[in-house]
Design an enzyme around this catalytic site. Structure first.
Site, PDB file in Angstrom:
ATOM      1  CE  LYS A  64      -0.002  -4.586   3.064  1.00  0.00           C
ATOM      2  NZ  LYS A  64      -0.358  -5.922   2.496  1.00  0.00           N
ATOM      3  CB  THR A  91      -0.897  -0.006   1.258  1.00  0.00           C
ATOM      4  OG1 THR A  91      -1.517   1.257   1.412  1.00  0.00           O
ATOM      5  CG2 THR A  91      -0.105  -0.301   2.531  1.00  0.00           C
ATOM      6  CG  ASP A  92      -1.178   4.969  -1.003  1.00  0.00           C
ATOM      7  OD1 ASP A  92      -1.709   4.352  -0.057  1.00  0.00           O
ATOM      8  OD2 ASP A  92      -1.786   5.804  -1.691  1.00  0.00           O
ATOM      9  CD  GLU A  93      -3.435   3.675   4.477  1.00  0.00           C
ATOM     10  OE1 GLU A  93      -3.210   3.613   5.691  1.00  0.00           O
ATOM     11  OE2 GLU A  93      -4.579   3.682   3.992  1.00  0.00           O
TER      12      GLU A  93
END
Ligand code: NAD
Ligand code: DAU
Length: 354
Positions: A162, A132-134
């Site tokens: 993540k 994820t970009d998070e």
């Protein structure tokens, strides 16, 4: 054949459905069927011999090793994860367990399998980790979008877990030579999206005449990508990605949450007007913000376009219309996922928000 993990969830089931529709290679689908896993998403594959579903945990080494030995997949696409930020705030433990510990066990089982392959199979093998970009943290208004070299600054238990899994995947390549690929994607939306996330929650609440709860001032920005475009990007990275590389995937669609909610309301006004003729916008309420809420995400998706030739097909306008039409035509799916557990989650997450 390939092995997909988490293939009964939102993105995984879209990926499996598209995969089975587009080629003849079989898929083993390993999914724990947590609250987010739903076999109804895969109902159209019921009689398809190229889809082999197995109920289980990616952290169950004997099970994973048995699946690998039996089916000898040429690739693994790892979607399995706990994925909802708000749930990670209420209860981080499941995130640590699945996203870190179980991912580690999966990597170990895959490494043992990969080591025993013959030279040709070994060099063709791929482990694609879906992230994820998070993991990159939060951007200020005028910061450039996240590139693949942006430093990791995760802010929630979800994104930290993540990030840890991304690091493990990287280390397995660097240390053991495992042929890995990692993708970091922005916010997805589309069919089979569980209605705990912003867009499907707004659609189902609007249609049920319930409040549309916008966190804080609603000016947080996300970069939205239609789920089928994410799936095509993963297929592209699997086929053409360079070993050990990271590819950011995004839709060049930065939108503030409040604008998203207005767009959803406007489309519902057109496609399923309220009986009283008023706009669904009347149902919008502002509620207590998410703790540690990231202000802005934006993906710089130039690398995957330049090196692998991938670009999204849908614009936000075409994708959101398709999504709303899907929810209007699949009310039975919506009713089924709104089980007792779902109602308990909604009560827990929203009751304390003023
Ligand atoms: P989801 O929560 O809808 O689905 C996750 C699936 O994984 C479920 O079917 C669940 O049963 C399964 N699962 C959970 N723990 C498992 C375990 N230990 N073993 C086997 N299966 C398990 O998630 P999603 O939105 O489809 O996201 C899929 C992946 O993509 C995740 O890794 C997520 O971090 C990543 N991602 C999601 C988005 C997004 O916008 N939804 C964006 C970028 C990346
Ligand atoms: O960026 C990719 C990530 O996108 C994925 O890694 C996650 O798995 C996925 O859940 C998603 O995370 P977000 O936290 O961005 O998605 P969510 O749909 O939960 O929230 C989107 C934005 O909307 C966020 O700023 C919080 C806000 N929001 C969300 C809900 C559920 C509201 O304002 N009201 C709500 O009721």
């Amino acid at each position: 054949m390939i092995l997909v993990t988490g293939g009964a969830g939102f993105i995984g089931s879209n990926f499996v459905l598209d995969w089975c529709a587009q080629n003849n290679e079989a898929v083993i689908n390993l999914d724990k069927l947590t609250y987010a896993g739903n076999l109804e998403n895969l109902a159209t594959l019921k009689d398809n011999p190229r889809h082999i579903f197995t109920h289980g945990d990616i952290g169950d080494t004997p099970l994973v090793s048995k699946l690998l030995a039996e089916h000898r997949p040429r690739a693994i696409v790892n979607f399995a994860a706990e994925s909802h930020v708000d749930r990670s705030i209420h209860g981080p433990e499941d995130f640590i367990q699945t996203n870190i510990v179980s991912t580690f066990h999966l990597l170990e089982a895959v490494r043992a399998y990969w080591l025993a392959l013959d030279a040709a199979e070994k060099s063709a093998f791929r482990f694609l980790h879906v992230s994820t970009d998070e993991v990159y943290g939060s951007l200020a208004k005028n910061d450039p979008a996240f590139s693949e070299t942006h430093r990791y600054e995760p802010n929630s238990p979800y994104s930290a877990s993540k990030a840890a899994s991304d690091h493990l995947v990287r280390a397995y390549h660097h240390t053991y030579g495992l042929p890995v690929l990692t993708t970091n994607c922005s916010n997805n939306y589309g069919p089979y999206h569980f209605p705990e996330k912003l867009i499907p929650l707004m659609i189902v609440n609007a249609l049920a005449g319930k409040p549309l709860p916008v966190y804080g001032d609603g000016q947080q920005i996300r970069d939205w990508l239609y789920v089928k475009d994410h799936c095509s990007a993963i297929r592209c990275v699997l086929a053409k990605g360079k070993l050990g590389e990271v590819y950011n995937i995004g839709g060049w669609n930065e939108k503030a949450n409040l604008d998203i909610v207005h767009t959803v309301c406007g489309l519902l006004d057109e496609l399923q007007p309220r009986p009283n003729g008023k706009s669904y916008r009347e149902q919008i309420i502002f509620v207590t913000d998410r703790p540690g809420h990231d202000r802005r995400y934006a993906i710089d998706a130039r690398k995957i376009e330049r090196e692998l030739g991938w670009k999204p097909v849908e614009t936000f306008e075409t994708g959101i219309r398709k999504t709303i039409q899907w929810y209007l035509h699949n009310q039975q799916w919506v009713r089924h996922v709104q089980s007792g557990d779902y109602r308990k989650w909604v009560e827990k997450n929203y009751a304390e928000r003023v």
